[in-house]
Design a protein around this motif. Sequence first.
Motif, PDB file in Angstrom:
ATOM      1  N   LEU A   1      -1.703   1.607  -5.532  1.00  0.00           N
ATOM      2  CA  LEU A   1      -1.074   2.547  -4.591  1.00  0.00           C
ATOM      3  C   LEU A   1      -2.139   3.479  -3.990  1.00  0.00           C
ATOM      4  O   LEU A   1      -2.113   3.780  -2.793  1.00  0.00           O
ATOM      5  CB  LEU A   1       0.006   3.368  -5.294  1.00  0.00           C
ATOM      6  N   GLU A   2      -3.077   3.914  -4.851  1.00  0.00           N
ATOM      7  CA  GLU A   2      -4.154   4.795  -4.388  1.00  0.00           C
ATOM      8  C   GLU A   2      -5.031   4.075  -3.357  1.00  0.00           C
ATOM      9  O   GLU A   2      -5.405   4.652  -2.327  1.00  0.00           O
ATOM     10  CB  GLU A   2      -4.993   5.242  -5.592  1.00  0.00           C
TER      11      GLU A   2
ATOM     12  N   ASN B   1      -5.304   5.228   0.572  1.00  0.00           N
ATOM     13  CA  ASN B   1      -6.587   5.668   1.129  1.00  0.00           C
ATOM     14  C   ASN B   1      -7.176   4.699   2.150  1.00  0.00           C
ATOM     15  O   ASN B   1      -7.676   5.117   3.186  1.00  0.00           O
ATOM     16  CB  ASN B   1      -7.602   5.878   0.001  1.00  0.00           C
ATOM     17  N   ASP B   2      -7.111   3.408   1.826  1.00  0.00           N
ATOM     18  CA  ASP B   2      -7.797   2.428   2.677  1.00  0.00           C
ATOM     19  C   ASP B   2      -6.965   1.990   3.878  1.00  0.00           C
ATOM     20  O   ASP B   2      -7.499   1.801   4.964  1.00  0.00           O
ATOM     21  CB  ASP B   2      -8.189   1.192   1.853  1.00  0.00           C
ATOM     22  N   ASN B   3      -5.658   1.820   3.687  1.00  0.00           N
ATOM     23  CA  ASN B   3      -4.844   1.250   4.762  1.00  0.00           C
ATOM     24  C   ASN B   3      -3.950   2.240   5.489  1.00  0.00           C
ATOM     25  O   ASN B   3      -3.684   2.083   6.667  1.00  0.00           O
ATOM     26  CB  ASN B   3      -3.977   0.119   4.198  1.00  0.00           C
ATOM     27  N   PHE B   4      -3.448   3.235   4.791  1.00  0.00           N
ATOM     28  CA  PHE B   4      -2.499   4.149   5.437  1.00  0.00           C
ATOM     29  C   PHE B   4      -3.205   5.310   6.138  1.00  0.00           C
ATOM     30  O   PHE B   4      -3.112   5.465   7.342  1.00  0.00           O
ATOM     31  CB  PHE B   4      -1.496   4.696   4.403  1.00  0.00           C
TER      32      PHE B   4
ATOM     33  N   ASP C   1      -0.130   8.398  13.966  1.00  0.00           N
ATOM     34  CA  ASP C   1      -0.860   7.144  14.150  1.00  0.00           C
ATOM     35  C   ASP C   1      -1.167   6.456  12.811  1.00  0.00           C
ATOM     36  O   ASP C   1      -2.186   5.782  12.674  1.00  0.00           O
ATOM     37  CB  ASP C   1      -2.167   7.420  14.929  1.00  0.00           C
ATOM     38  N   ILE C   2      -0.305   6.683  11.837  1.00  0.00           N
ATOM     39  CA  ILE C   2      -0.475   6.006  10.538  1.00  0.00           C
ATOM     40  C   ILE C   2       0.311   4.706  10.607  1.00  0.00           C
ATOM     41  O   ILE C   2       1.539   4.702  10.697  1.00  0.00           O
ATOM     42  CB  ILE C   2       0.021   6.894   9.369  1.00  0.00           C
ATOM     43  N   LYS C   3      -0.439   3.621  10.644  1.00  0.00           N
ATOM     44  CA  LYS C   3       0.195   2.306  10.795  1.00  0.00           C
ATOM     45  C   LYS C   3       0.221   1.591   9.448  1.00  0.00           C
ATOM     46  O   LYS C   3      -0.824   1.395   8.837  1.00  0.00           O
ATOM     47  CB  LYS C   3      -0.582   1.442  11.806  1.00  0.00           C
TER      48      LYS C   3
ATOM     49  N   ASP D   1       2.733  -6.558   6.673  1.00  0.00           N
ATOM     50  CA  ASP D   1       3.565  -7.004   5.550  1.00  0.00           C
ATOM     51  C   ASP D   1       4.578  -5.938   5.148  1.00  0.00           C
ATOM     52  O   ASP D   1       5.641  -6.220   4.643  1.00  0.00           O
ATOM     53  CB  ASP D   1       2.688  -7.313   4.324  1.00  0.00           C
ATOM     54  N   TYR D   2       4.166  -4.682   5.348  1.00  0.00           N
ATOM     55  CA  TYR D   2       5.009  -3.579   4.904  1.00  0.00           C
ATOM     56  C   TYR D   2       5.877  -3.025   6.026  1.00  0.00           C
ATOM     57  O   TYR D   2       6.727  -2.192   5.781  1.00  0.00           O
ATOM     58  CB  TYR D   2       4.137  -2.429   4.385  1.00  0.00           C
ATOM     59  N   LEU D   3       5.608  -3.497   7.245  1.00  0.00           N
ATOM     60  CA  LEU D   3       6.196  -2.861   8.426  1.00  0.00           C
ATOM     61  C   LEU D   3       7.702  -2.613   8.319  1.00  0.00           C
ATOM     62  O   LEU D   3       8.195  -1.554   8.659  1.00  0.00           O
ATOM     63  CB  LEU D   3       5.884  -3.696   9.673  1.00  0.00           C
ATOM     64  N   ASN D   4       8.405  -3.626   7.834  1.00  0.00           N
ATOM     65  CA  ASN D   4       9.861  -3.487   7.777  1.00  0.00           C
ATOM     66  C   ASN D   4      10.361  -2.918   6.451  1.00  0.00           C
ATOM     67  O   ASN D   4      11.547  -2.753   6.247  1.00  0.00           O
ATOM     68  CB  ASN D   4      10.519  -4.841   8.032  1.00  0.00           C
TER      69      ASN D   4
END
Lengths: 185, 144
Positions: free
Chosen positions: A75-76, A80-83, A156-158, A162-165
């Motif tokens: 989760l960390e 940090n890396d993607n969100f 602008d946090i994308k 895979d998690y979009l929905n």
Amino acid sequence: MLRTLIIITAICFCNINLQSQKLITKSGEIDINIDASLFSFIGHNKKVASIIDLETGEIVISTLIRSFAFKKAILEEQFNDNFVESEQFPSSVFIGRIVDYTSYDLSSDGRYNIIIEGKLNLHGVTKYIKEKASVTVTDNILSAEACFNLSADSYDIKFEKDYLNTIDDNIGITVNLLYKPYASN
Amino acid sequence: MKTAIKILLIITTSIIAMCFSFIYYAFSKPPRNIETEIPSFIMDAYDLHTEFSYFQETSTHKYANNVVQISGTITEIVQSEKNVTITLVDIKKGIDCTLSKKTIENNQDLINDLIPGDPICLKGKCDGVDMIMGVVLTNCFICN
């Protein structure tokens, strides 16, 4: 000579007086909650700094994104890396003020429901926010708390495709700050 | 034919088991253990502070998210209900080190005896530099 001494004493006195009008914390807390269908991203940050000017009602809150801790390593990493891309955007800062500050007497004990407004910088995007908060004064010790939601998309946090929905756009934020006089900190 | 089906079944079961093990490992892996991690940087607290003061951006890229071990003199120690924060170099905007929960539990007597001016060696995760706190180290352990 005497005149110079009086001026220096007056400046020092004014400086001490001004400092005593400011409160600071370096150990405030922010909790974040991002809901996903399978699990929730619940992060806890105990390194939140803030200064409040009791003369004007101006407030600054700042924190480092890397200070958010999660119970699971994955989760960390995701956070940090993607969100929030903490390497590129290492900090978040709010600069604002208490709305209609002069109508509150924060020198008296009590709980005050206030509204804060200002600019929040997160993920490299600065947005105006206006949120409800509460301030509690007990024996000259001031604490503040606020609970609100932020839209990930507006900062602008994308989330990954895979998690979009599966991940909610709303980020739940809870802030707790316990202030001390600026001079003694 | 039966043997072929058996082999296929074993392989399929093994692959599924491996996938589940990997997913379970990935999702149950606890956060990094700073106490056992070898520091990426061992240095004087003053040098780290100076580097961040002059080259904030490059220092953030260099040190953030790394385990850093620093030695210096305590300028302030603040104990609250939940946290113990030790500041080095500068009282206002120096190096702000928050001790880990484990360190507080195991070293309460030592922490109570610490006063400004004492030398100390701390190992913690560098989170970067904040406009109010200065350089921030979290999850800190007192070096032996």
